[in-house]
Design a protein around this motif. Sequence first.
Motif, PDB file in Angstrom:
ATOM      1  N   HIS A  55       5.892  14.604  35.689  1.00 56.55           N
ATOM      2  CA  HIS A  55       4.533  14.569  36.220  1.00 56.55           C
ATOM      3  C   HIS A  55       3.887  15.883  35.803  1.00 56.55           C
ATOM      4  O   HIS A  55       4.275  16.947  36.295  1.00 56.55           O
ATOM      5  CB  HIS A  55       4.523  14.462  37.746  1.00 56.55           C
ATOM      6  CG  HIS A  55       5.143  13.211  38.267  1.00 56.55           C
ATOM      7  ND1 HIS A  55       4.472  12.014  38.313  1.00 56.55           N
ATOM      8  CD2 HIS A  55       6.376  12.972  38.752  1.00 56.55           C
ATOM      9  CE1 HIS A  55       5.264  11.086  38.816  1.00 56.55           C
ATOM     10  NE2 HIS A  55       6.435  11.642  39.085  1.00 56.55           N
ATOM     11  N   ASP A  75       4.375  10.697  33.459  1.00 53.61           N
ATOM     12  CA  ASP A  75       2.984  10.838  33.866  1.00 53.61           C
ATOM     13  C   ASP A  75       2.459  12.155  33.317  1.00 53.61           C
ATOM     14  O   ASP A  75       2.594  13.207  33.940  1.00 53.61           O
ATOM     15  CB  ASP A  75       2.887  10.795  35.391  1.00 53.61           C
ATOM     16  CG  ASP A  75       1.472  10.995  35.892  1.00 53.61           C
ATOM     17  OD1 ASP A  75       0.514  10.791  35.111  1.00 53.61           O
ATOM     18  OD2 ASP A  75       1.316  11.386  37.063  1.00 53.61           O
ATOM     19  N   GLN A  84      -0.910  14.046  31.744  1.00 55.30           N
ATOM     20  CA  GLN A  84      -2.354  13.964  31.612  1.00 55.30           C
ATOM     21  C   GLN A  84      -2.902  15.221  30.943  1.00 55.30           C
ATOM     22  O   GLN A  84      -2.531  16.336  31.318  1.00 55.30           O
ATOM     23  CB  GLN A  84      -3.006  13.824  32.988  1.00 55.30           C
ATOM     24  CG  GLN A  84      -2.627  12.566  33.720  1.00 55.30           C
ATOM     25  CD  GLN A  84      -3.304  12.505  35.076  1.00 55.30           C
ATOM     26  OE1 GLN A  84      -4.490  12.810  35.202  1.00 55.30           O
ATOM     27  NE2 GLN A  84      -2.549  12.131  36.090  1.00 55.30           N
ATOM     28  N   ASN A 138      -6.524  16.843  30.478  1.00 53.09           N
ATOM     29  CA  ASN A 138      -7.931  16.792  30.885  1.00 53.09           C
ATOM     30  C   ASN A 138      -8.682  17.959  30.267  1.00 53.09           C
ATOM     31  O   ASN A 138      -8.330  19.108  30.495  1.00 53.09           O
ATOM     32  CB  ASN A 138      -8.065  16.864  32.412  1.00 53.09           C
ATOM     33  CG  ASN A 138      -7.558  15.624  33.099  1.00 53.09           C
ATOM     34  OD1 ASN A 138      -7.389  14.576  32.486  1.00 53.09           O
ATOM     35  ND2 ASN A 138      -7.310  15.725  34.385  1.00 53.09           N
ATOM     36  N   SER A 144      -0.147   8.291  22.588  1.00 52.20           N
ATOM     37  CA  SER A 144      -0.290   7.039  23.346  1.00 52.20           C
ATOM     38  C   SER A 144       0.468   7.054  24.667  1.00 52.20           C
ATOM     39  O   SER A 144       0.160   6.260  25.557  1.00 52.20           O
ATOM     40  CB  SER A 144       0.152   5.849  22.495  1.00 52.20           C
ATOM     41  OG  SER A 144       1.484   6.020  22.071  1.00 52.20           O
ATOM     42  N   ASP A 145       1.434   7.932  24.839  1.00 54.54           N
ATOM     43  CA  ASP A 145       2.191   7.989  26.091  1.00 54.54           C
ATOM     44  C   ASP A 145       1.566   8.928  27.122  1.00 54.54           C
ATOM     45  O   ASP A 145       2.130   9.159  28.176  1.00 54.54           O
ATOM     46  CB  ASP A 145       3.642   8.424  25.826  1.00 54.54           C
ATOM     47  CG  ASP A 145       4.453   7.316  25.175  1.00 54.54           C
ATOM     48  OD1 ASP A 145       4.192   6.133  25.477  1.00 54.54           O
ATOM     49  OD2 ASP A 145       5.340   7.634  24.369  1.00 54.54           O
ATOM     50  N   ALA A 146       0.396   9.476  26.811  1.00 53.64           N
ATOM     51  CA  ALA A 146      -0.287  10.383  27.735  1.00 53.64           C
ATOM     52  C   ALA A 146      -1.671   9.837  28.056  1.00 53.64           C
ATOM     53  O   ALA A 146      -2.227   9.027  27.321  1.00 53.64           O
ATOM     54  CB  ALA A 146      -0.414  11.771  27.116  1.00 53.64           C
ATOM     55  N   THR A 147      -2.217  10.307  29.163  1.00 48.32           N
ATOM     56  CA  THR A 147      -3.598   9.987  29.520  1.00 48.32           C
ATOM     57  C   THR A 147      -4.475  11.128  29.022  1.00 48.32           C
ATOM     58  O   THR A 147      -4.237  12.285  29.379  1.00 48.32           O
ATOM     59  CB  THR A 147      -3.746   9.830  31.047  1.00 48.32           C
ATOM     60  OG1 THR A 147      -2.873   8.788  31.489  1.00 48.32           O
ATOM     61  CG2 THR A 147      -5.169   9.486  31.418  1.00 48.32           C
ATOM     62  N   LEU A 148      -5.459  10.814  28.194  1.00 46.81           N
ATOM     63  CA  LEU A 148      -6.362  11.816  27.633  1.00 46.81           C
ATOM     64  C   LEU A 148      -7.749  11.623  28.234  1.00 46.81           C
ATOM     65  O   LEU A 148      -8.289  10.518  28.221  1.00 46.81           O
ATOM     66  CB  LEU A 148      -6.440  11.680  26.113  1.00 46.81           C
ATOM     67  CG  LEU A 148      -5.124  11.762  25.354  1.00 46.81           C
ATOM     68  CD1 LEU A 148      -5.342  11.469  23.884  1.00 46.81           C
ATOM     69  CD2 LEU A 148      -4.476  13.109  25.545  1.00 46.81           C
ATOM     70  N   ASN A 149      -8.318  12.701  28.765  1.00 45.18           N
ATOM     71  CA  ASN A 149      -9.637  12.637  29.382  1.00 45.18           C
ATOM     72  C   ASN A 149     -10.505  13.765  28.821  1.00 45.18           C
ATOM     73  O   ASN A 149     -10.240  14.932  29.074  1.00 45.18           O
ATOM     74  CB  ASN A 149      -9.505  12.766  30.912  1.00 45.18           C
ATOM     75  CG  ASN A 149     -10.831  12.700  31.616  1.00 45.18           C
ATOM     76  OD1 ASN A 149     -11.755  12.032  31.166  1.00 45.18           O
ATOM     77  ND2 ASN A 149     -10.937  13.413  32.724  1.00 45.18           N
ATOM     78  N   CYS A 162     -10.842  15.059  25.790  1.00 42.97           N
ATOM     79  CA  CYS A 162     -10.104  16.010  24.953  1.00 42.97           C
ATOM     80  C   CYS A 162     -10.689  16.069  23.554  1.00 42.97           C
ATOM     81  O   CYS A 162     -11.309  15.123  23.078  1.00 42.97           O
ATOM     82  CB  CYS A 162      -8.624  15.611  24.886  1.00 42.97           C
ATOM     83  SG  CYS A 162      -7.773  15.834  26.459  1.00 42.97           S
TER      84      CYS A 162
END
Length: 125
Positions: A10, A40, A42, A44, A55-60, A62
């Motif tokens: 995480h 998990d 991320q 940001n 693809s295995d991460a959440t990108l916000n 960036c």
Amino acid sequence: NNTTLTTNLHALLQNCIIWGDGGIGNNEVELLKEDGSVFDLQFNYCLYRSDATLSDATLNNCLQNLEPVFDSLNFNKNYFDFRTSHNASSPNIDAGTSTSSFPKDLDDLPRIVGTAVDIGCYERQ
């Protein structure tokens, strides 16, 4: 013993610059998710260097593969100034997000100058 150990991950990286230079490689971030562990991760409001798709991460919000345009880097003299005060063209400027945990930058100056927080540990003054 040639055994891969995994555990849950995480992690939140926010307002970070992950960038290397000097001809070592273009992938400063590579992800490899193994087994069924929680993954998990991320990013940001980060700027990072990677040819890979994360693809295995959440990108916000960036920025990928944009030169950070730091004030002064001299690899031969081992001199590194990661501020962007002298480079109005830096994509880091006003591209971050506010966090209540860090109201000041690494120089102990206010985090918001301009319309938003800068990406990285220094705020343009």
